[in-house]
Scaffold this motif. Structure first.
Motif, PDB file in Angstrom:
ATOM      1  N   SER A   1      41.566  83.703  60.722  1.00  0.00           N
ATOM      2  CA  SER A   1      40.550  82.732  60.268  1.00  0.00           C
ATOM      3  C   SER A   1      39.415  83.530  59.620  1.00  0.00           C
ATOM      4  O   SER A   1      39.293  84.734  59.842  1.00  0.00           O
ATOM      5  CB  SER A   1      40.027  81.899  61.442  1.00  0.00           C
ATOM      6  N   ALA A   2      38.610  82.850  58.789  1.00  0.00           N
ATOM      7  CA  ALA A   2      37.576  83.598  58.040  1.00  0.00           C
ATOM      8  C   ALA A   2      36.338  82.750  57.817  1.00  0.00           C
ATOM      9  O   ALA A   2      36.398  81.521  57.770  1.00  0.00           O
ATOM     10  CB  ALA A   2      38.147  84.052  56.709  1.00  0.00           C
ATOM     11  N   THR A   3      35.210  83.439  57.753  1.00  0.00           N
ATOM     12  CA  THR A   3      33.988  82.814  57.255  1.00  0.00           C
ATOM     13  C   THR A   3      33.784  83.309  55.845  1.00  0.00           C
ATOM     14  O   THR A   3      34.069  84.469  55.539  1.00  0.00           O
ATOM     15  CB  THR A   3      32.785  83.213  58.118  1.00  0.00           C
ATOM     16  N   VAL A   4      33.364  82.500  54.965  1.00  0.00           N
ATOM     17  CA  VAL A   4      33.119  82.756  53.536  1.00  0.00           C
ATOM     18  C   VAL A   4      34.422  82.720  52.756  1.00  0.00           C
ATOM     19  O   VAL A   4      34.596  81.905  51.838  1.00  0.00           O
ATOM     20  CB  VAL A   4      32.375  84.080  53.273  1.00  0.00           C
ATOM     21  N   TYR A   5      35.379  83.577  53.100  1.00  0.00           N
ATOM     22  CA  TYR A   5      36.560  83.726  52.254  1.00  0.00           C
ATOM     23  C   TYR A   5      37.761  82.973  52.839  1.00  0.00           C
ATOM     24  O   TYR A   5      38.614  83.530  53.542  1.00  0.00           O
ATOM     25  CB  TYR A   5      36.890  85.215  52.069  1.00  0.00           C
ATOM     26  N   GLU A   6      37.784  81.671  52.543  1.00  0.00           N
ATOM     27  CA  GLU A   6      38.869  80.825  53.022  1.00  0.00           C
ATOM     28  C   GLU A   6      40.151  81.118  52.250  1.00  0.00           C
ATOM     29  O   GLU A   6      40.124  81.514  51.078  1.00  0.00           O
ATOM     30  CB  GLU A   6      38.491  79.348  52.870  1.00  0.00           C
ATOM     31  N   GLU A   7      41.260  80.885  52.910  1.00  0.00           N
ATOM     32  CA  GLU A   7      42.559  81.159  52.297  1.00  0.00           C
ATOM     33  C   GLU A   7      42.791  80.196  51.136  1.00  0.00           C
ATOM     34  O   GLU A   7      42.530  78.997  51.213  1.00  0.00           O
ATOM     35  CB  GLU A   7      43.695  81.024  53.329  1.00  0.00           C
ATOM     36  N   GLY A   8      43.271  80.770  50.032  1.00  0.00           N
ATOM     37  CA  GLY A   8      43.671  79.958  48.894  1.00  0.00           C
ATOM     38  C   GLY A   8      42.531  79.477  48.014  1.00  0.00           C
ATOM     39  O   GLY A   8      42.760  78.644  47.129  1.00  0.00           O
ATOM     40  N   THR A   9      41.292  79.949  48.239  1.00  0.00           N
ATOM     41  CA  THR A   9      40.151  79.487  47.424  1.00  0.00           C
ATOM     42  C   THR A   9      39.336  80.667  46.945  1.00  0.00           C
ATOM     43  O   THR A   9      39.398  81.762  47.518  1.00  0.00           O
ATOM     44  CB  THR A   9      39.233  78.559  48.241  1.00  0.00           C
ATOM     45  N   TYR A  10      38.555  80.392  45.885  1.00  0.00           N
ATOM     46  CA  TYR A  10      37.539  81.361  45.440  1.00  0.00           C
ATOM     47  C   TYR A  10      36.259  81.076  46.205  1.00  0.00           C
ATOM     48  O   TYR A  10      35.821  79.926  46.302  1.00  0.00           O
ATOM     49  CB  TYR A  10      37.271  81.219  43.945  1.00  0.00           C
ATOM     50  N   SER A  11      35.637  82.113  46.700  1.00  0.00           N
ATOM     51  CA  SER A  11      34.345  81.947  47.379  1.00  0.00           C
ATOM     52  C   SER A  11      33.661  83.299  47.465  1.00  0.00           C
ATOM     53  O   SER A  11      34.230  84.328  47.080  1.00  0.00           O
ATOM     54  CB  SER A  11      34.543  81.348  48.787  1.00  0.00           C
ATOM     55  N   GLY A  12      32.424  83.254  47.960  1.00  0.00           N
ATOM     56  CA  GLY A  12      31.675  84.500  48.080  1.00  0.00           C
ATOM     57  C   GLY A  12      31.490  85.157  46.730  1.00  0.00           C
ATOM     58  O   GLY A  12      31.305  84.519  45.700  1.00  0.00           O
TER      59      GLY A  12
END
Length: 512
Positions: A424-435
């Motif tokens: 699991s992750a904060t900021v960098y979710e699986e399959g998406t652009y973020s951060g």
């Protein structure tokens, strides 16, 4: 008279002292050997109380004249060590002597070969070795030359008789017939070294160490061992004394005979090949034997010339009926219905369902190598630990009786989940652009299986390392990307004994 070697060949062999190897029968270790005499002697009527033993020089046969023209009549004796040939079948024995002198080359006398008792220092012309019989007479043709290079006599019966009597030596005598023995023109001299060209064979011994199945000795008395429904390999050890100077041995043919005790006419034979000391196999198919019968079998061996006696008879009975009831299969770790457990080692229990013939189980997971386990008692159960694949699994189980017959099969199909960690992750979710570059993110790892003590992780084209697990089996790492774009995190759980889980993959994008 059988002649296996030419005079020219024998002369070369005498000169070199080599054994003779025949190529007439490829299966034999050897057929013919050349044996030199171990001793020689001759008697002289002119010195009737003496005998010359192993004296240097040639030996005289017939009547010869000394320097004072006084006649002397002589007979020659040759002794051979024949212990090597005890137990052998003698095909032929050719005595070979070399003439070194002649009274008159224009005359070709008959020369006799006799078998006698052995001579001693007390032997003499007056007290010669006891004659045991004339065994051959030879008259050389004119083209033989004078003196003749080699003179052959058939000594076969003499050697056979000596061996049959248990003798260790064979003594042969050359002489002229009594009627012409005093004619000096017929006298001959021979080299003191003579030979025997012995064509022989040791018959194979009776095979030993008979085994019916599973490297177990055969049974000769009730209760006979039991054979289940399967192809049958009877076996026995072969024996043969033939051995060449270079270590070559005879090729042997082993014949295995098998028949139902109550129907001897239904005898079936199979053959195998081997050499001295080999274990030969008599291979019989399942169709060669029937359920519920008592069978007998025996074996014998043969080389190119002789066949051994049959071995003693072995017995067995057949039982093709396995347990009638298929086993039950259960697993708390991997139930057929319910939540999918991760693909780690788990227990499976097999139960004979009360069938008292069951003494164990055979199992096979996903077509792998079969395994076996013993039941806790006849008709009882057993538990094994197996490691399944991720996703669908197929476990096949048979009950087996004391001789290995199988019951109907039980198929147990179940699913197993991946044993890879969860991410699991904060900021960098699986399959998406973020951060974005320079923006930190926290990634948390959790285990699906107990006993994980650390995690190995690596970011694509970036940081890699190991993080220790917390008491609850979880761990976290903080990662700061340097560049924008898609990337990947791979994580493997490591247990206390060093076992690694499957890898978990986390795909995500770092925004511009």
């Amino acid at each position: 008279m059988k002649r296996t070697l030419s005079a020219a060949t024998l002369s070369m062999l005498v000169a070199t002292g080599l054994a003779v190897v025949s190529t007439a029968t490829p299966a034999a270790a050897y057929d013919v050997r050349f044996a030199n005499n171990t001793s020689w002697a001759w008697t002289d009527s002119g010195h009737p109380k003496n005998i010359d033993i192993d004296q240097a020089g040639d030996v005289s046969v017939g009547t010869w004249l000394d320097s004072k023209r006084r006649p002397h009549t002589s007979r020659a004796y040759f002794t051979f060590d024949i212990t090597t040939y005890r137990g052998a079948v003698i095909e032929s024995a050719i005595f070979n002597a070399k003439e070194t002198g002649a009274g008159d080359c224009a005359k070709r006398p008959e020369v006799e070969l006799w078998r006698t008792e052995g001579y001693t220092s007390r032997s003499s012309w007056a007290k010669p070795p006891v004659d045991l019989g004339r065994i051959d007479t030879t008259v050389l043709p004119a083209q033989s030359g004078c003196p003749a290079s080699y003179v052959d006599f058939d000594a076969t019966e003499g050697l056979r008789q000596a061996l049959a009597e248990g003798k260790s030596t064979l003594t042969l005598s050359l002489r002229l017939p009594v009627a012409v023995e005093k004619d000096p023109t017929l006298a001959r001299k021979y080299a003191s070294q003579v030979g025997l060209s012995i064509d022989h064979n040791y018959p194979p011994g009776v095979p030993t160490d008979l085994q019916t199945v599973n490297s177990t000795n055969c049974t000769v008395a009730e209760p006979y061992q039991v054979v289940p429904r399967r192809d049958l390999n009877l076996s026995a050890v072969l024996h043969d004394k033939d051995l060449s100077d270079t270590g070559g041995t005879d090729q042997l043919t082993a014949t295995f005979a098998l028949w139902p005790v109550d129907e001897p006419a239904a005898r079936v034979e199979r053959i195998d090949y081997g050499r001295n000391g080999d274990r030969a196999l008599g291979r019989f198919r399942t169709d060669d034997i029937q359920n519920g019968r008592v069978y007998a079998w025996q074996v014998r061996a043969a080389d190119s010339r002789a066949t051994s006696e049959w071995s003693g008879i072995c017995y067995f009975r057949t039982d093709f009926d396995g347990p009638a009831t298929a086993p039950t299969v259960s697993s708390i770790d991997f139930p057929v219905d319910g939540p999918q457990a991760p693909a780690i080692p788990g227990e499976f229990t097999f139960d004979a369902a009360g069938d008292a013939d069951t003494v164990g189980f055979v199992y096979q997971l996903n077509g792998g190598a079969p395994g076996t386990v013993t039941a806790n008692h006849p008709g009882g159960s057993a538990t094994v630990t197996l490691t399944p694949w991720v996703a669908s699994n197929r476990l096949e189980v048979w009950s087996v009786d004391a001789v290995g017959n199988r019951s109907p099969v039980t198929t147990y199909e179940f699913f197993a989940a991946s044993n890879a960690p969860t991410i699991s992750a904060t900021v960098y979710e699986e399959g998406t652009y973020s951060g974005g570059p320079g923006v930190p993110g926290v990634f948390t790892f959790s285990s699906r299986v107990p006993g994980v003590v650390s995690y190995r992780y690596s970011f694509f084209n970036g940081e890699a390392g190991t993080v220790q697990a917390n008491a609850d089996g979880s761990a976290s790492v903080t990662w700061v990307p340097a560049d924008a774009g898609w990337t990947m995190l791979e994580v493997v759980g490591v247990s206390g004994n060093g076992t690694e889980s499957d890898s978990a993959i986390w795909l995500f994008g770092v925004a511009d």
